[in-house]
Design a protein around this motif. Sequence first.
Motif, PDB file in Angstrom:
ATOM      1  N   HIS A 156       3.283   9.837 -20.963  1.00 25.58           N
ATOM      2  CA  HIS A 156       1.913  10.021 -20.468  1.00 25.58           C
ATOM      3  C   HIS A 156       1.768  11.466 -20.013  1.00 25.58           C
ATOM      4  N   GLN A 157       0.670  12.107 -20.398  1.00 32.33           N
ATOM      5  CA  GLN A 157       0.516  13.523 -20.081  1.00 32.33           C
ATOM      6  C   GLN A 157       0.395  13.785 -18.574  1.00 32.33           C
ATOM      7  N   ASP A 158      -0.113  12.808 -17.821  1.00 30.93           N
ATOM      8  CA  ASP A 158      -0.217  12.929 -16.366  1.00 30.93           C
ATOM      9  C   ASP A 158      -0.502  11.544 -15.781  1.00 30.93           C
ATOM     10  N   PHE A 159      -0.661  11.459 -14.468  1.00 35.73           N
ATOM     11  CA  PHE A 159      -0.869  10.165 -13.820  1.00 35.73           C
ATOM     12  C   PHE A 159      -2.201   9.536 -14.227  1.00 35.73           C
ATOM     13  N   HIS A 160      -3.221  10.351 -14.406  1.00 37.84           N
ATOM     14  CA  HIS A 160      -4.524   9.836 -14.837  1.00 37.84           C
ATOM     15  C   HIS A 160      -4.402   9.158 -16.207  1.00 37.84           C
ATOM     16  N   ASP A 161      -3.726   9.817 -17.136  1.00 41.32           N
ATOM     17  CA  ASP A 161      -3.496   9.242 -18.460  1.00 41.32           C
ATOM     18  C   ASP A 161      -2.737   7.913 -18.339  1.00 41.32           C
ATOM     19  N   PHE A 162      -1.739   7.885 -17.486  1.00 40.15           N
ATOM     20  CA  PHE A 162      -0.946   6.677 -17.248  1.00 40.15           C
ATOM     21  C   PHE A 162      -1.832   5.528 -16.765  1.00 40.15           C
ATOM     22  N   THR A 163      -2.672   5.782 -15.754  1.00 43.38           N
ATOM     23  CA  THR A 163      -3.500   4.704 -15.198  1.00 43.38           C
ATOM     24  C   THR A 163      -4.627   4.288 -16.148  1.00 43.38           C
ATOM     25  N   GLN A 164      -5.024   5.170 -17.054  1.00 42.76           N
ATOM     26  CA  GLN A 164      -6.034   4.788 -18.047  1.00 42.76           C
ATOM     27  C   GLN A 164      -5.454   3.821 -19.073  1.00 42.76           C
ATOM     28  N   LYS A 165      -4.172   3.966 -19.365  1.00 41.51           N
ATOM     29  CA  LYS A 165      -3.524   3.114 -20.368  1.00 41.51           C
ATOM     30  C   LYS A 165      -2.937   1.839 -19.765  1.00 41.51           C
ATOM     31  N   LYS A 166      -2.559   1.890 -18.522  1.00 42.31           N
ATOM     32  CA  LYS A 166      -1.871   0.763 -17.875  1.00 42.31           C
ATOM     33  C   LYS A 166      -2.798   0.115 -16.853  1.00 42.31           C
ATOM     34  N   LYS A 167      -3.013  -1.168 -16.991  1.00 43.60           N
ATOM     35  CA  LYS A 167      -3.933  -1.868 -16.093  1.00 43.60           C
ATOM     36  C   LYS A 167      -3.218  -2.859 -15.178  1.00 43.60           C
ATOM     37  N   ASP A 168      -1.894  -2.970 -15.305  1.00 46.97           N
ATOM     38  CA  ASP A 168      -1.143  -3.891 -14.451  1.00 46.97           C
ATOM     39  C   ASP A 168      -0.943  -3.286 -13.068  1.00 46.97           C
ATOM     40  N   ARG A 169      -0.510  -4.111 -12.127  1.00 51.55           N
ATOM     41  CA  ARG A 169      -0.292  -3.671 -10.748  1.00 51.55           C
ATOM     42  C   ARG A 169       0.840  -2.644 -10.703  1.00 51.55           C
ATOM     43  N   ILE A 170       0.584  -1.549  -9.992  1.00 48.71           N
ATOM     44  CA  ILE A 170       1.589  -0.502  -9.813  1.00 48.71           C
ATOM     45  C   ILE A 170       2.233  -0.687  -8.446  1.00 48.71           C
ATOM     46  N   VAL A 171       3.559  -0.861  -8.462  1.00 45.74           N
ATOM     47  CA  VAL A 171       4.342  -1.034  -7.237  1.00 45.74           C
ATOM     48  C   VAL A 171       5.176   0.224  -7.055  1.00 45.74           C
ATOM     49  N   LEU A 172       4.795   1.049  -6.096  1.00 46.46           N
ATOM     50  CA  LEU A 172       5.510   2.285  -5.811  1.00 46.46           C
ATOM     51  C   LEU A 172       6.679   2.006  -4.874  1.00 46.46           C
ATOM     52  N   PHE A 173       7.834   2.545  -5.203  1.00 48.32           N
ATOM     53  CA  PHE A 173       8.992   2.509  -4.315  1.00 48.32           C
ATOM     54  C   PHE A 173       9.028   3.838  -3.582  1.00 48.32           C
ATOM     55  N   ASP A 174       8.935   3.783  -2.248  1.00 52.92           N
ATOM     56  CA  ASP A 174       8.885   4.998  -1.439  1.00 52.92           C
ATOM     57  C   ASP A 174       9.473   4.705  -0.060  1.00 52.92           C
ATOM     58  N   THR A 175      10.128   5.688   0.511  1.00 55.05           N
ATOM     59  CA  THR A 175      10.741   5.496   1.833  1.00 55.05           C
ATOM     60  C   THR A 175       9.708   5.222   2.919  1.00 55.05           C
ATOM     61  N   SER A 176       8.447   5.569   2.672  1.00 53.74           N
ATOM     62  CA  SER A 176       7.404   5.334   3.672  1.00 53.74           C
ATOM     63  C   SER A 176       6.732   3.968   3.538  1.00 53.74           C
ATOM     64  N   GLY A 177       7.158   3.176   2.570  1.00 58.36           N
ATOM     65  CA  GLY A 177       6.538   1.870   2.350  1.00 58.36           C
ATOM     66  C   GLY A 177       6.632   0.978   3.569  1.00 58.36           C
ATOM     67  N   LYS A 178       5.579   0.265   3.866  1.00 55.23           N
ATOM     68  CA  LYS A 178       5.547  -0.648   5.017  1.00 55.23           C
ATOM     69  C   LYS A 178       6.226  -1.983   4.705  1.00 55.23           C
ATOM     70  N   THR A 179       6.222  -2.371   3.431  1.00 48.24           N
ATOM     71  CA  THR A 179       6.793  -3.656   3.029  1.00 48.24           C
ATOM     72  C   THR A 179       8.222  -3.465   2.554  1.00 48.24           C
ATOM     73  N   SER A 180       9.128  -4.239   3.122  1.00 46.31           N
ATOM     74  CA  SER A 180      10.516  -4.211   2.692  1.00 46.31           C
ATOM     75  C   SER A 180      10.644  -4.878   1.331  1.00 46.31           C
ATOM     76  N   LEU A 181      11.515  -4.354   0.497  1.00 51.53           N
ATOM     77  CA  LEU A 181      11.798  -4.976  -0.787  1.00 51.53           C
ATOM     78  C   LEU A 181      12.247  -6.419  -0.602  1.00 51.53           C
ATOM     79  N   TYR A 182      12.925  -6.713   0.508  1.00 47.84           N
ATOM     80  CA  TYR A 182      13.397  -8.071   0.785  1.00 47.84           C
ATOM     81  C   TYR A 182      12.248  -9.070   0.918  1.00 47.84           C
ATOM     82  N   ASP A 183      11.081  -8.600   1.357  1.00 43.31           N
ATOM     83  CA  ASP A 183       9.932  -9.480   1.604  1.00 43.31           C
ATOM     84  C   ASP A 183       8.885  -9.431   0.498  1.00 43.31           C
ATOM     85  N   PHE A 184       9.090  -8.582  -0.490  1.00 39.42           N
ATOM     86  CA  PHE A 184       8.063  -8.350  -1.505  1.00 39.42           C
ATOM     87  C   PHE A 184       8.127  -9.389  -2.618  1.00 39.42           C
ATOM     88  N   ARG A 185       6.942  -9.826  -3.088  1.00 35.83           N
ATOM     89  CA  ARG A 185       6.836 -10.775  -4.193  1.00 35.83           C
ATOM     90  C   ARG A 185       6.292 -10.041  -5.421  1.00 35.83           C
TER      91      ARG A 185
END
Length: 151
Positions: free
Chosen positions: A64-93
């Motif tokens: 994908h040429q950039d993030f905009h191109d990515f989101t135009q082609k992909k319509k599924d839920r995007i789950v970002l993994f980041d150290t600032s995330g409020k939800t623990s991976l242990y609790d995520f569905r």
Amino acid sequence: MTTPIGSIALYQPEIAQNVGTIIRLAQCFDMSIDLIHPLGFIFSDAQLKRAGMDYVARAKIEHHQDFHDFTQKKKDRIVLFDTSGKTSLYDFRFRKTDILLFGKESTGVPQSIMDACQEVVRIPINDRSLNLAVSAGIGAASYRRQFRLES
């Protein structure tokens, strides 16, 4: 090769060896790869081939040429993994169609990208951050485990 289930997306990755390792991981887990440009290396780089071995040629990779191109082609839920995330991976569905997004090695993702993601989760660890390929491995294994998927 079976049809990939789920996807690992990499936002502007900088290190070819990490990408090669993640491509190998995705191939082993029947997941596709989305590479969001610009990349910090030439995709045909020898280090990428060394880490990804023959998996690179067989993997389902979309550029994908950039993030905009990515989101135009992909319509599924995007789950970002980041150290600032409020939800623990242990609790995520997860959902089977989720896209697991990982930021660049040096800086992660900018706030605007984080805001565009439907979910932000963190891998619970002590005090530091993990290598990109290790994080992707933990995320992908957790995703597959939740659905009891076996290759």
